[in-house]
Design a protein around this motif. Structure first.
Motif, PDB file in Angstrom:
ATOM      1  N   VAL A  81       0.875  -1.173   0.000  1.00 14.40           N
ATOM      2  CA  VAL A  81       0.000   0.000   0.000  1.00 14.40           C
ATOM      3  C   VAL A  81       0.909   1.218   0.000  1.00 14.40           C
ATOM      4  O   VAL A  81       1.793   1.342   0.850  1.00 14.40           O
ATOM      5  CB  VAL A  81      -0.923   0.021   1.237  1.00 14.40           C
ATOM      6  N   ILE A  82       0.700   2.105  -0.968  1.00 13.23           N
ATOM      7  CA  ILE A  82       1.516   3.322  -1.063  1.00 13.23           C
ATOM      8  C   ILE A  82       0.647   4.513  -0.698  1.00 13.23           C
ATOM      9  O   ILE A  82      -0.426   4.697  -1.287  1.00 13.23           O
ATOM     10  CB  ILE A  82       2.056   3.504  -2.505  1.00 13.23           C
ATOM     11  N   GLU A  83       1.073   5.271   0.278  1.00 12.47           N
ATOM     12  CA  GLU A  83       0.388   6.544   0.553  1.00 12.47           C
ATOM     13  C   GLU A  83       0.979   7.562  -0.409  1.00 12.47           C
ATOM     14  O   GLU A  83       2.109   8.025  -0.244  1.00 12.47           O
ATOM     15  CB  GLU A  83       0.631   6.980   2.006  1.00 12.47           C
ATOM     16  N   GLY A  84       0.209   7.874  -1.451  1.00 13.11           N
ATOM     17  CA  GLY A  84       0.691   8.793  -2.477  1.00 13.11           C
ATOM     18  C   GLY A  84       0.371  10.238  -2.128  1.00 13.11           C
ATOM     19  O   GLY A  84      -0.538  10.512  -1.342  1.00 13.11           O
ATOM     20  N   PHE A  85       1.097  11.150  -2.732  1.00 17.51           N
ATOM     21  CA  PHE A  85       0.860  12.581  -2.492  1.00 17.51           C
ATOM     22  C   PHE A  85      -0.584  12.952  -2.850  1.00 17.51           C
ATOM     23  O   PHE A  85      -1.151  12.407  -3.811  1.00 17.51           O
ATOM     24  CB  PHE A  85       1.794  13.423  -3.365  1.00 17.51           C
ATOM     25  N   GLY A  86      -1.142  13.867  -2.101  1.00 15.11           N
ATOM     26  CA  GLY A  86      -2.475  14.402  -2.417  1.00 15.11           C
ATOM     27  C   GLY A  86      -3.502  13.298  -2.574  1.00 15.11           C
ATOM     28  O   GLY A  86      -3.700  12.454  -1.704  1.00 15.11           O
ATOM     29  N   ALA A  87      -4.156  13.286  -3.722  1.00  9.84           N
ATOM     30  CA  ALA A  87      -5.242  12.325  -3.967  1.00  9.84           C
ATOM     31  C   ALA A  87      -4.704  10.950  -4.351  1.00  9.84           C
ATOM     32  O   ALA A  87      -5.480  10.063  -4.723  1.00  9.84           O
ATOM     33  CB  ALA A  87      -6.144  12.862  -5.065  1.00  9.84           C
ATOM     34  N   GLY A  88      -3.361  10.756  -4.276  1.00 12.29           N
ATOM     35  CA  GLY A  88      -2.777   9.454  -4.582  1.00 12.29           C
ATOM     36  C   GLY A  88      -1.843   9.502  -5.783  1.00 12.29           C
ATOM     37  O   GLY A  88      -2.037   8.750  -6.738  1.00 12.29           O
ATOM     38  N   HIS A  89      -0.855  10.380  -5.716  1.00  9.05           N
ATOM     39  CA  HIS A  89       0.085  10.524  -6.827  1.00  9.05           C
ATOM     40  C   HIS A  89       1.490  10.137  -6.384  1.00  9.05           C
ATOM     41  O   HIS A  89       1.867  10.376  -5.248  1.00  9.05           O
ATOM     42  CB  HIS A  89       0.070  11.976  -7.337  1.00  9.05           C
ATOM     43  N   VAL A  90       2.257   9.542  -7.315  1.00 11.18           N
ATOM     44  CA  VAL A  90       3.636   9.158  -6.993  1.00 11.18           C
ATOM     45  C   VAL A  90       4.570   9.812  -8.007  1.00 11.18           C
ATOM     46  O   VAL A  90       4.158  10.146  -9.116  1.00 11.18           O
ATOM     47  CB  VAL A  90       3.815   7.618  -6.996  1.00 11.18           C
ATOM     48  N   PRO A  91       5.853   9.982  -7.642  1.00  8.11           N
ATOM     49  CA  PRO A  91       6.778  10.617  -8.590  1.00  8.11           C
ATOM     50  C   PRO A  91       6.974   9.751  -9.835  1.00  8.11           C
ATOM     51  O   PRO A  91       7.045   8.516  -9.727  1.00  8.11           O
ATOM     52  CB  PRO A  91       8.100  10.702  -7.807  1.00  8.11           C
ATOM     53  N   GLU A  92       7.101  10.423 -10.966  1.00  8.16           N
ATOM     54  CA  GLU A  92       7.284   9.716 -12.239  1.00  8.16           C
ATOM     55  C   GLU A  92       8.505   8.786 -12.182  1.00  8.16           C
ATOM     56  O   GLU A  92       8.472   7.674 -12.699  1.00  8.16           O
ATOM     57  CB  GLU A  92       7.465  10.776 -13.349  1.00  8.16           C
ATOM     58  N   PHE A  93       9.568   9.254 -11.468  1.00  8.94           N
ATOM     59  CA  PHE A  93      10.803   8.458 -11.476  1.00  8.94           C
ATOM     60  C   PHE A  93      10.695   7.169 -10.641  1.00  8.94           C
ATOM     61  O   PHE A  93      11.596   6.347 -10.656  1.00  8.94           O
ATOM     62  CB  PHE A  93      12.006   9.307 -11.030  1.00  8.94           C
ATOM     63  N   LEU A  94       9.575   6.968  -9.919  1.00 11.79           N
ATOM     64  CA  LEU A  94       9.406   5.701  -9.187  1.00 11.79           C
ATOM     65  C   LEU A  94       8.559   4.689  -9.965  1.00 11.79           C
ATOM     66  O   LEU A  94       8.391   3.546  -9.525  1.00 11.79           O
ATOM     67  CB  LEU A  94       8.761   5.947  -7.822  1.00 11.79           C
ATOM     68  N   LEU A  95       8.027   5.105 -11.119  1.00 17.08           N
ATOM     69  CA  LEU A  95       7.140   4.197 -11.856  1.00 17.08           C
ATOM     70  C   LEU A  95       7.819   2.877 -12.262  1.00 17.08           C
ATOM     71  O   LEU A  95       7.193   1.814 -12.167  1.00 17.08           O
ATOM     72  CB  LEU A  95       6.540   4.912 -13.078  1.00 17.08           C
ATOM     73  N   PRO A  96       9.112   2.892 -12.668  1.00 17.16           N
ATOM     74  CA  PRO A  96       9.741   1.594 -13.002  1.00 17.16           C
ATOM     75  C   PRO A  96       9.762   0.645 -11.796  1.00 17.16           C
ATOM     76  O   PRO A  96       9.536  -0.565 -11.948  1.00 17.16           O
ATOM     77  CB  PRO A  96      11.166   1.982 -13.427  1.00 17.16           C
ATOM     78  N   ASP A  97       9.992   1.180 -10.595  1.00 22.47           N
ATOM     79  CA  ASP A  97       9.990   0.310  -9.396  1.00 22.47           C
ATOM     80  C   ASP A  97       8.598  -0.259  -9.152  1.00 22.47           C
ATOM     81  O   ASP A  97       8.444  -1.423  -8.771  1.00 22.47           O
ATOM     82  CB  ASP A  97      10.439   1.099  -8.158  1.00 22.47           C
ATOM     83  N   ILE A  98       7.578   0.571  -9.365  1.00 18.59           N
ATOM     84  CA  ILE A  98       6.199   0.103  -9.150  1.00 18.59           C
ATOM     85  C   ILE A  98       5.832  -0.935 -10.205  1.00 18.59           C
ATOM     86  O   ILE A  98       5.215  -1.964  -9.910  1.00 18.59           O
ATOM     87  CB  ILE A  98       5.229   1.305  -9.147  1.00 18.59           C
ATOM     88  N   GLN A  99       6.268  -0.694 -11.459  1.00 16.18           N
ATOM     89  CA  GLN A  99       5.973  -1.663 -12.530  1.00 16.18           C
ATOM     90  C   GLN A  99       6.581  -3.028 -12.212  1.00 16.18           C
ATOM     91  O   GLN A  99       5.962  -4.074 -12.445  1.00 16.18           O
ATOM     92  CB  GLN A  99       6.513  -1.122 -13.866  1.00 16.18           C
ATOM     93  N   LYS A 100       7.780  -3.019 -11.627  1.00 13.00           N
ATOM     94  CA  LYS A 100       8.427  -4.311 -11.305  1.00 13.00           C
ATOM     95  C   LYS A 100       7.624  -5.065 -10.256  1.00 13.00           C
ATOM     96  O   LYS A 100       7.520  -6.295 -10.307  1.00 13.00           O
ATOM     97  CB  LYS A 100       9.856  -4.067 -10.790  1.00 13.00           C
TER      98      LYS A 100
END
Ligand SMILES: NC(=O)C[C@H](N)C(=O)O
Length: 323
Positions: A244-263
């Motif tokens: 579970v990721i607590e994302g910024f605001g309404a649930g946003h994450v930095p673009e540069f973490l997307l590869p880690d999330i995709q994995k």
């Protein structure tokens, strides 16, 4: 008073299940453990005789140290208590630090046929104006009234009734530490009067209680400015069941973490993103920028209601399966 098991009683009563926490703390008796159990705490409210009570000492732990076996024992015990014809309702006397998580878990493995009311104390027994006894009396009143049936699991603290579904502990020390952001108080208890302002929709989840030794491994990660992604990679290395990721605001994450999330997603790990904010809902269809809800969902991320620590409980139950 009984030690962890039920005694059949003929007279209708409210059952109080003692589990530890600050309400049981009495440093002059024992500075290392919660010292007070059912016998002592019921003695402190002996002037209150309107409602017959029975007490059970289930365990005596600070709630920050609870483990899944504790939760398993509590839910199993509550299920047995529901089957006792003389039990009108149950009060769970509990530490406040994890009261929002534990009451939510109990709510999600319902529905329950009788009221279940969590309470505790912010000031221990030897502090001036200890709040435990008054909270206990109010919780007993709430558990005793038939108006409480069908309202889901509740938390009663500081004369306020909160739905376990919405409540959070929001202050470290104040006796008014519990609130239900966005939803508000479900009711109040003043003098002997229990008042309800609204009801929660009935719990229809029917989540199964995970087996004692197989609680899904779910981690909670909070997004912070310039986050390194270290914890996301650790979750991949550990092959957890969900994140579970607590994302910024309404649930946003930095673009540069997307590869880690995709994995994580490619490895079959469930990923939810919830708002990091103290209140409000996640977005589903407003922003299309990378790291926002539209892109996250197209990767296989689920946008979910927060707060993160309660979403984690929900994900564990979801992964364990429904009845
Ligand atoms: N007020 C409290 O009950 C805090 C305590 N640490 C507990 O949760 O057990």
């Amino acid at each position: 008073m009984t030690e962890g098991h039920l005694v059949a009683a003929l007279e209708e009563h409210v059952l109080i299940v003692f589990t530890g926490g600050t309400i049981s703390v009495s440093p002059s008796r024992d500075s290392n453990h919660p010292a007070l159990g059912g016998a002592q705490l019921a003695g402190e409210i002996s002037g209150f005789s309107e409602v017959p009570i029975q007490t059970v000492d289930l365990y005596r732990a600070m709630s920050e140290s609870l483990t899944f076996p504790h939760l398993h024992k509590l839910v199993t015990f509550l299920r047995q208590a529901m089957d006792q014809p003389a039990v009108r309702g149950v009060v769970v006397s509990h530490g406040t630090d994890t009261m929002d998580e534990v009451s939510y878990l109990v709510d999600l493995v319902g529905p329950w046929s009788k009221p279940i009311v969590f309470t505790g104390a912010m000031r221990h027994n030897e502090l001036v104006s200890a709040d435990g006894p008054a909270n206990l009396v109010n919780a007993i009143r709430v558990a005793d009234t038939s108006a409480s049936i069908g309202r889901g699991v509740m938390v009663v603290m500081n004369e306020e009734i909160h739905a376990a579904r919405y409540v959070v502990k929001g202050h470290s020390t104040n006796v008014s530490s519990f609130s239900s952001p966005g939803a508000g108080l479900m009711g109040s208890v003043v003098e002997e009067c229990v008042r309800y302002y609204w009801s929660v929709p009935p719990c229809t989840n029917s989540y199964r209680l995970p087996a004692l030794d197989s609680w899904p491994k779910v981690e909670l990660i909070r997004m912070t400015l310039g986050n390194s992604g270290l914890f996301l990679r650790a979750c991949l290395a550990e092959q957890v069941d969900g994140v579970v990721i607590e994302g910024f605001g309404a649930g946003h994450v930095p673009e540069f973490l997307l590869p880690d999330i995709q994995k994580l997603i490619d490895a079959g790990i469930r990923v939810w993103v919830v708002p990091r904010t103290a209140s409000g809902h996640p977005l589903y269809a407003t922003y299309g920028t990378p790291g926002s809800e539209i892109g996250l969902q197209s990767m296989g991320v689920q946008m979910e209601e927060g707060p993160g620590h309660k979403a984690r409980i929900r994900m564990m139950l979801e992964l364990a399966g429904k009845e």
